[in-house]
Design a protein around this motif. Structure first.
Motif, short mmCIF file in Angstrom:
data_model
loop_
_atom_site.label_atom_id
_atom_site.label_comp_id
_atom_site.label_asym_id
_atom_site.label_seq_id
_atom_site.Cartn_x
_atom_site.Cartn_y
_atom_site.Cartn_z
N GLN A 1 1.01 -1.03 -0.21
CA GLN A 1 0.09 -0.04 0.08
C GLN A 1 0.82 1.61 0.20
O GLN A 1 0.61 2.19 -0.83
CB GLN A 1 -0.94 0.18 1.07
CG GLN A 1 -1.96 -0.96 1.00
CD GLN A 1 -2.99 -0.85 2.45
OE1 GLN A 1 -2.68 -0.17 3.48
NE2 GLN A 1 -4.05 -1.54 2.29
N TRP B 1 -5.13 -0.80 -8.54
CA TRP B 1 -5.42 0.61 -8.48
C TRP B 1 -4.58 1.32 -9.52
O TRP B 1 -4.99 2.29 -9.95
CB TRP B 1 -5.00 0.83 -7.02
CG TRP B 1 -5.05 2.57 -6.43
CD1 TRP B 1 -6.40 3.43 -6.27
CD2 TRP B 1 -4.02 3.20 -6.39
NE1 TRP B 1 -5.97 4.41 -6.14
CE2 TRP B 1 -4.58 4.64 -6.07
CE3 TRP B 1 -2.71 3.19 -6.35
CZ2 TRP B 1 -3.85 5.70 -5.59
CZ3 TRP B 1 -1.96 4.38 -5.78
CH2 TRP B 1 -2.43 5.55 -5.60
N TRP C 1 8.56 -3.48 -6.55
CA TRP C 1 7.72 -3.45 -5.35
C TRP C 1 8.66 -4.02 -4.08
O TRP C 1 8.22 -4.56 -3.01
CB TRP C 1 6.70 -4.67 -5.36
CG TRP C 1 5.40 -4.16 -6.46
CD1 TRP C 1 5.86 -4.49 -7.73
CD2 TRP C 1 4.55 -3.31 -5.99
NE1 TRP C 1 4.40 -3.68 -8.53
CE2 TRP C 1 3.89 -2.90 -7.51
CE3 TRP C 1 4.08 -2.61 -4.99
CZ2 TRP C 1 2.52 -2.32 -7.39
CZ3 TRP C 1 2.78 -1.87 -5.06
CH2 TRP C 1 2.31 -1.79 -6.38
N ASN D 1 -0.80 9.58 -0.40
CA ASN D 1 -2.45 9.37 -0.15
C ASN D 1 -3.07 10.79 0.08
O ASN D 1 -2.56 11.96 0.71
CB ASN D 1 -2.62 8.51 1.09
CG ASN D 1 -2.19 7.04 0.61
OD1 ASN D 1 -2.65 6.53 -0.29
ND2 ASN D 1 -1.90 6.35 1.66
N ILE E 1 -6.14 1.60 -0.22
CA ILE E 1 -5.96 0.94 -1.59
C ILE E 1 -5.74 -0.45 -1.27
O ILE E 1 -4.55 -1.33 -0.66
CB ILE E 1 -4.54 1.39 -1.99
CG1 ILE E 1 -4.38 2.93 -2.03
CG2 ILE E 1 -4.00 0.84 -3.35
CD1 ILE E 1 -3.00 3.69 -2.26
N PRO F 1 -3.07 -2.83 -4.70
CA PRO F 1 -2.48 -1.80 -5.10
C PRO F 1 -2.03 -2.14 -6.86
O PRO F 1 -2.10 -0.95 -7.25
CB PRO F 1 -1.05 -2.45 -4.44
CG PRO F 1 -1.61 -2.63 -3.00
CD PRO F 1 -2.68 -3.55 -3.39
N ARG F 2 -1.82 -3.14 -7.14
CA ARG F 2 -1.69 -3.26 -8.67
C ARG F 2 -2.91 -2.69 -9.30
O ARG F 2 -2.60 -2.08 -10.53
CB ARG F 2 -1.16 -4.74 -8.95
CG ARG F 2 0.24 -4.95 -8.63
CD ARG F 2 0.85 -6.28 -9.00
NE ARG F 2 2.18 -6.39 -9.01
CZ ARG F 2 2.82 -7.22 -8.12
NH1 ARG F 2 2.19 -7.85 -7.21
NH2 ARG F 2 4.27 -7.25 -8.01
N ALA G 1 2.59 1.67 -3.33
CA ALA G 1 1.59 2.03 -4.33
C ALA G 1 1.49 3.41 -4.23
O ALA G 1 1.35 4.22 -5.25
CB ALA G 1 0.48 1.39 -4.19
#
Length: 478
Positions: free
Chosen positions: A4, A28, A351, A15, A22, A25-26, A7
């Motif tokens: 999160q 989003w 990531w 944010n 989120i 994440p991917r 991302a």
């Protein structure tokens, strides 16, 4: 793995309170590729190229009037146009500067409010890849318009279209002196030689070199100096209506409006050019476009772009598997940037928490303002000056190479102190309207450590708690 957090901060710009957590994440990030709005309201409201060119025309008239006055009084005025002249307070110069400062504010407002922060980060990435620098008077007024008209509309499409839009914009042509580049054997240059008995207007290789070295193939790759010269000849004829000099201005098409990019055939070097072992014999401006389209899909370009993207999202030493995946995606899709972004999102190498990336002053400020979700800067705040104080003046990297992405560029102690001071000023202005204890879990999500949470909880005041949050290691990094 704090997905999160990564991302929101590595891929995005931080944010905002009103958005839900989120959960995917991917997913989003991938949805933002389709949801991206290239012309948000704050940018649509800005004047276009015509108004910017008019400000330059007024400035030129002011200077001409000043020269006439100086000649009549016998004082003289030998200042070149690109210097920071003594007439800093002239209304026409202030108007040019106003286009720059208004655009900086619009850029910041768009980044803070955007519901697609991953896409917005990509705008900033590409504007830095195709960097112009507003240190030059001819570029100041056009710098924002360049990002808004040449970069933003093309970041989700083909790299070739983005490349051509960036190269043909007045800001790029003026920044790298293409507007004053003449084919050595063009009709205009030949006539000047015949009349004066000496070489006429010359060829300028700046734009050709930077396209090959920075924008496409990469430094020390597959091109030679002979390719640079041949490409510079292919680019001749491109100029800017109302803002070039000498013969270029006298030959403008009647229908051209000040600020338009135009092609003047009489400035173009005639005949075919051979560039990277390929012959280009297209007529006029089609020649340079053919070269650009070939460069855009060259394997060396694919690797250069893949490496820069991997460095931006995975660290100073990009993982070789990630570079390979992005290169393959670029080549297989013919330079479809959306396909490349999807490969990036899916790659596990992007990531990993280590190595930690460090936010630039721009990233840090945007993520702080997004977290607060309330007016933190006064309407009269000189946003452009604020970023200059933080060490990253907007659209002024000082070089066609743009700002460096590496951690060491932004992690110096003096730069960190500037951030702490700004965070403290903003926290003092906000006071108890924001509670860092409740804000920290939303801002740092799954990267909030017990030590950071405890330090914020023990702050002596709400303002001190906010300053500690925005100066915490997790907030400084991405």
């Amino acid at each position: 793995m704090a997905m999160q957090y990564l991302a929101a901060h590595r891929f995005g710009l931080g944010n905002r309170q009103e958005y839900p957590p989120i959960a995917d994440p991917r997913g989003w990030l991938a949805r933002q590729i389709g949801d991206y709005d290239p012309t948000p309201a704050t940018i649509r409201a800005l004047p276009g190229r015509g108004a910017i060119a008019a400000a330059y025309a007024a400035y030129r008239e002011d200077r001409q009037a000043a020269r006439r006055s100086a000649a009549q009084s016998g004082t003289g005025d030998a200042q070149p146009d690109d210097d920071m002249p003594r007439d800093e307070q002239r209304p026409s110069r202030s108007e040019i500067r106003g286009h720059y400062t208004d655009a900086v504010r619009a850029r910041l407002d768009s980044a803070v409010a955007t519901p697609t922060p991953f896409a917005e980060r990509l705008v900033h990435f590409w504007a830095n890849h195709f960097a112009v620098s507003a240190d030059k008077l001819a570029v100041i007024g056009f710098a924002g318009n360049y990002e808004f008209e040449a970069i933003r509309p093309h970041i989700m499409g083909k790299f070739s279209d983005l490349l051509i839009a960036a190269i043909r914009h007045p800001a790029m042509l003026l920044y790298l002196d293409q507007a004053q580049s003449f084919g050595p054997d063009s009709p205009v240059a030949a006539r000047a030689r015949d009349r004066r008995g000496r070489p006429g207007p010359g060829l300028n290789e700046n734009l050709a070199r930077e396209i090959l070295e920075l924008h496409t193939l990469g430094v020390r790759s597959v091109y030679s100096q002979a390719d640079v010269t041949a490409f510079a000849k292919a680019l001749t004829g491109l100029t800017v209506a109302g803002l070039g000099r000498g013969a270029g201005r006298r030959l403008m098409p009647a229908a051209a409006r000040d600020g338009d990019t135009v092609f003047i055939d009489r400035l173009h070097q005639p005949g075919p050019q051979t560039i990277i072992a390929r012959r280009y014999d297209q007529p006029g401006e089609q020649q340079a476009e053919a070269v650009l389209r070939d460069l855009a899909v060259h394997p060396a370009t694919a690797r250069h772009i893949a490496t820069k993207l991997a460095r931006h999202f995975a660290g100073d030493t990009p993982p070789a598997p990630l570079v390979e995946q992005l290169t393959t995606s670029f080549l297989d899709s013919g330079g479809d940037l959306s396909a490349v972004y999807r490969t990036l999102i899916a790659a596990p190498e992007a990531w990993t928490a280590e190595p930690a990336l460090f936010k630039s002053p721009w990233d840090w400020t945007v993520s702080m303002l997004r977290a607060l979700a309330m007016p933190a800067l006064g309407q009269r705040q000189n946003v452009a000056a604020m970023f200059t104080q933080l060490g990253q003046p907007v659209w002024r990297p000082g070089s066609p190479a743009g700002y460096d992405d590496r951690v060491a560029t932004w992690a110096g102690s003096a730069a960190l102190m500037q951030r702490v001071e700004l965070a403290s000023r903003i926290a003092g202005r906000i006071g108890d309207r924001a509670d860092a204890r409740s804000l920290a879990p939303m801002v740092l999500t799954d990267a909030l450590t017990p030590a950071t949470a405890q330090a914020i909880a023990r702050a002596d005041s709400p303002g001190q708690g906010l300053a500690m949050l925005f100066a915490s290691p997790a907030f400084l990094r991405r």
